[in-house]
Design a protein around this motif. Sequence first.
Motif, PDB file in Angstrom:
ATOM      1  N   ARG A   1       0.735  -1.036   0.217  1.00 15.49           N
ATOM      2  CA  ARG A   1      -0.371  -0.006   0.045  1.00 15.49           C
ATOM      3  C   ARG A   1       0.309   1.513  -0.099  1.00 15.49           C
ATOM      4  N   PRO A   2       0.445   1.661  -0.494  1.00 16.92           N
ATOM      5  CA  PRO A   2       0.724   3.443  -0.582  1.00 16.92           C
ATOM      6  C   PRO A   2       1.552   3.707   0.666  1.00 16.92           C
ATOM      7  N   ARG A   3       0.612   3.872   2.049  1.00 16.41           N
ATOM      8  CA  ARG A   3       0.965   4.206   3.151  1.00 16.41           C
ATOM      9  C   ARG A   3       1.787   3.319   3.554  1.00 16.41           C
ATOM     10  N   ASP A   4       2.459   2.193   3.959  1.00 17.89           N
ATOM     11  CA  ASP A   4       3.401   1.538   3.985  1.00 17.89           C
ATOM     12  C   ASP A   4       4.794   2.179   2.872  1.00 17.89           C
ATOM     13  N   LEU A   5       4.828   2.388   2.425  1.00 14.20           N
ATOM     14  CA  LEU A   5       5.180   2.528   1.612  1.00 14.20           C
ATOM     15  C   LEU A   5       6.201   4.146   1.743  1.00 14.20           C
TER      16      LEU A   5
ATOM     17  N   ASN B   1      13.643  -8.212   3.079  1.00 12.20           N
ATOM     18  CA  ASN B   1      14.095  -7.174   3.543  1.00 12.20           C
ATOM     19  C   ASN B   1      13.089  -5.929   4.245  1.00 12.20           C
ATOM     20  N   LEU B   2      11.764  -6.799   3.863  1.00 10.00           N
ATOM     21  CA  LEU B   2      10.656  -5.679   4.604  1.00 10.00           C
ATOM     22  C   LEU B   2      10.017  -5.801   5.415  1.00 10.00           C
ATOM     23  N   PHE B   3      10.498  -5.835   6.776  1.00  6.10           N
ATOM     24  CA  PHE B   3      10.007  -6.552   7.777  1.00  6.10           C
ATOM     25  C   PHE B   3       9.989  -4.292   9.140  1.00  6.10           C
ATOM     26  N   THR B   4       9.045  -4.498   9.978  1.00  5.09           N
ATOM     27  CA  THR B   4       8.979  -3.418  10.553  1.00  5.09           C
ATOM     28  C   THR B   4       8.652  -4.137  11.771  1.00  5.09           C
ATOM     29  N   GLU B   5       8.191  -3.067  13.227  1.00  2.00           N
ATOM     30  CA  GLU B   5       7.552  -3.336  14.049  1.00  2.00           C
ATOM     31  C   GLU B   5       6.709  -3.581  14.135  1.00  2.00           C
ATOM     32  N   SER B   6       5.406  -2.982  13.006  1.00  2.00           N
ATOM     33  CA  SER B   6       4.113  -3.938  12.929  1.00  2.00           C
ATOM     34  C   SER B   6       4.252  -4.742  12.073  1.00  2.00           C
TER      35      SER B   6
ATOM     36  N   GLN C   1       5.102   5.766   4.979  1.00  2.00           N
ATOM     37  CA  GLN C   1       5.522   5.369   6.020  1.00  2.00           C
ATOM     38  C   GLN C   1       7.531   4.935   5.884  1.00  2.00           C
ATOM     39  N   TRP C   2       7.993   3.866   5.197  1.00  3.37           N
ATOM     40  CA  TRP C   2       8.848   3.602   5.311  1.00  3.37           C
ATOM     41  C   TRP C   2       9.697   5.140   4.445  1.00  3.37           C
ATOM     42  N   THR C   3       9.472   5.250   3.897  1.00  5.30           N
ATOM     43  CA  THR C   3      10.092   7.004   3.298  1.00  5.30           C
ATOM     44  C   THR C   3      10.007   8.209   3.680  1.00  5.30           C
ATOM     45  N   ASP C   4       9.202   7.893   5.451  1.00  3.77           N
ATOM     46  CA  ASP C   4       9.369   9.093   6.189  1.00  3.77           C
ATOM     47  C   ASP C   4       8.651  10.027   5.796  1.00  3.77           C
ATOM     48  N   GLN C   5       7.239  10.016   5.097  1.00  2.00           N
ATOM     49  CA  GLN C   5       6.657  11.058   4.538  1.00  2.00           C
ATOM     50  C   GLN C   5       5.226  10.717   4.735  1.00  2.00           C
ATOM     51  N   PRO C   6       4.493  11.939   4.437  1.00  2.00           N
ATOM     52  CA  PRO C   6       2.958  11.796   5.141  1.00  2.00           C
ATOM     53  C   PRO C   6       2.253  10.664   4.070  1.00  2.00           C
ATOM     54  N   PHE C   7       1.485  10.260   5.088  1.00  2.00           N
ATOM     55  CA  PHE C   7       0.029   9.754   4.193  1.00  2.00           C
ATOM     56  C   PHE C   7      -1.404  10.330   4.678  1.00  2.00           C
ATOM     57  N   ASP C   8      -1.982  10.879   3.391  1.00  6.49           N
ATOM     58  CA  ASP C   8      -3.283  11.463   3.230  1.00  6.49           C
ATOM     59  C   ASP C   8      -4.721  10.406   2.794  1.00  6.49           C
ATOM     60  N   ALA C   9      -4.920   9.316   3.132  1.00  2.00           N
ATOM     61  CA  ALA C   9      -6.135   8.258   2.515  1.00  2.00           C
ATOM     62  C   ALA C   9      -6.907   8.723   1.578  1.00  2.00           C
ATOM     63  N   TRP C  10      -6.809  10.340   1.773  1.00  5.17           N
ATOM     64  CA  TRP C  10      -7.962  10.987   0.979  1.00  5.17           C
ATOM     65  C   TRP C  10      -7.593  11.165  -0.503  1.00  5.17           C
ATOM     66  N   LYS C  11      -5.800  11.750  -0.113  1.00  9.84           N
ATOM     67  CA  LYS C  11      -6.070  12.349  -1.415  1.00  9.84           C
ATOM     68  C   LYS C  11      -5.680  11.561  -3.084  1.00  9.84           C
ATOM     69  N   PRO C  12      -5.732  12.615  -3.889  1.00 13.77           N
ATOM     70  CA  PRO C  12      -6.712  11.318  -5.219  1.00 13.77           C
ATOM     71  C   PRO C  12      -5.515  11.825  -5.554  1.00 13.77           C
ATOM     72  N   LEU C  13      -5.235  10.083  -7.208  1.00 14.80           N
ATOM     73  CA  LEU C  13      -4.070   9.435  -7.613  1.00 14.80           C
ATOM     74  C   LEU C  13      -3.901  11.047  -9.089  1.00 14.80           C
ATOM     75  N   THR C  14      -3.106  11.783  -8.959  1.00 13.37           N
ATOM     76  CA  THR C  14      -3.076  12.790  -9.913  1.00 13.37           C
ATOM     77  C   THR C  14      -2.032  11.231 -10.716  1.00 13.37           C
ATOM     78  N   ALA C  15      -1.920  12.465 -11.920  1.00 14.62           N
ATOM     79  CA  ALA C  15      -1.162  12.021 -12.714  1.00 14.62           C
ATOM     80  C   ALA C  15       0.520  12.399 -12.094  1.00 14.62           C
ATOM     81  N   LYS C  16       0.528  13.772 -11.251  1.00 17.58           N
ATOM     82  CA  LYS C  16       1.843  14.180 -10.502  1.00 17.58           C
ATOM     83  C   LYS C  16       2.011  12.967  -9.526  1.00 17.58           C
ATOM     84  N   ARG C  17       1.320  13.024  -8.965  1.00 15.53           N
ATOM     85  CA  ARG C  17       1.143  12.087  -7.543  1.00 15.53           C
ATOM     86  C   ARG C  17       1.821  10.210  -8.472  1.00 15.53           C
TER      87      ARG C  17
END
Length: 583
Positions: free
Chosen positions: A231-235, A331-336, A237-253
């Motif tokens: 999921r984008p949420r995991d990606l 190599n993609l384990f985390t605390e959760s 979080q791994w790369t220390d970026q904010p996650f907003d579930a309701w942002k639309p998937l635009t061409a830029k995004r």
Amino acid sequence: MRKILITIWLFISASLSSTICADYINLTGAETAPNIAEIEILNNNLYISLEVSAADANAFWPGIPPTKSIYEIARLALAQKEIAIEVHSPEGKIEPTITSVRIAERKPRNSPFAGRIDPRTGLLRPNFPADKTILLADIEFPIKGLSNLEIRPPLDSDGAVLATIGFTSQHGHTSVSSFQYLSQIEKLKIDWGDPWNTRFENQAINRHNRYPLRSFLYVEPRQVRHEILLRPRDLLQWTDQPFDAWKPLTAKRRKELRATTEKFLQKKNPTSINQTLVEPISTETVFLKANDTGFTTIGEHERIEIGSLLIGYREKYHVKELPQSVTIDWNLFTESIKSVPTLIQDPAGPFPTHVMPDFPDIQWRNYLYDYRAPNSDPIPIENTIAAIPMAVLFSFCFAVFFILTLRSKKVETKNKHPILFYGIVIICAVPIYYTLPSELRIPLPGTINKQEIKEITETILDRLSAAYEEPQSEKLNDQLANLVSSEKFDFTVANLSQVYQPLTNSGNKGSIRSIRDLEIEHADQMILNGNKTFRIVGKWHSMIEDYSWGHMEQLPRETRASIEITQSDKYWKISAFTPLSIR
């Protein structure tokens, strides 16, 4: 255990030979119910699109008097403005704000066992309802800020449901449940911050693909593929970026997520083939969404929030033949994230497993004892021949020699000792005989009958499907050069690719398997560029297969085509191919 899983899988696949197969098959049959409720949570409202059979209308609108006219039922139901399917919060019943009732046709739906035998019970499953015209009620419930709801079907005084209702649900573009029966009060917990976490308290009716982070290893004759679903949420979080579930998937995004995915995951999971660390020949990132059967790709202009989005990352490795071992270091384990489901697929079938921090390797070993690699070798021309045993031919020649020399006066005058002469000839002839082949094969002129044309065509079609197993375009052309004439090669290959590289529902290029039932409708023989050529029109059946993202898709196909098969460089090759129909 693996044999049992494969047996079950093959049984289900055989049962669905005329339908699309997937990694998950809903066996509830709820999609064939006479009444269907489609539940959608969007913005601050809960919407129910309700298909009601006229025969069950009184269960949903108890005050309607008996009538046989569906149009009268619709008029009375709309005037009543009350409906027995209800939504409750902890504070009480939520009154709908908008309700419309109209006459409509049933929405077409796919059901693998409708009207067929259930493989689990051996019993005949109900078919789709005979009545195609239904009452369609659209209901809207305001649920802003509410996280705990109850969906209540029409119930009698004893709490039994009054009508058979199949239902499905989604939050935004995220599926919450596949088709299930709404046979009791169901409690729904809404996560307004992340639709992926919205779920029913009854675990039996929640969607099956609830684990977003997964790994899939595909070991095939000419390539090894490792696919990661996340999921984008995991990606983020791994790369220390904010996650907003309701942002639309635009061409830029899209561009940003694709770049972040490839940068983060490249070399994250080292892969070894036959104990040698290898680099992928290509990587790919696609965007997917979950559905009732698996995953489908998201179109370039399709609107979806990133909370409902799944990212698929794929690495491809080229192999000349089926390897003996493949190992992937996870190599993609985390605390959760302490356990990640995986699926290994080889020619013998799927094998589900998982990785954990204590056992972080995805490992495959080649235990195939009767495996035959796909054959895309050129097809030699086998002319009609006459085989003469060398012993007969040699004896005949030796007899002719004896007769001629005995009758020759020159031999009689020059050879004063004939016995010595013939003894030397026999001694020399013996080693010569043993150096010769056992028989002499002489090509004979002749024509090819219709059965031989059919066999040659079947062999070419089969070997073309084997050639298209090659993932690299340059090497694919080398494989196809064995079966396609050099004249108009690119044009012929482009037409062949329409048949042999079909797009599947998941957006990938599928493979053609199980070519069968070839029927030659017409055949002409001609001379083309000095070569004997057969121009045929034929049709055949095949199976489109696609294995990706843990999803197995099978789709039957009938193909009809015009084909030119020519004798070229002592081999049979296709000199022209034109698809006429693909169904």
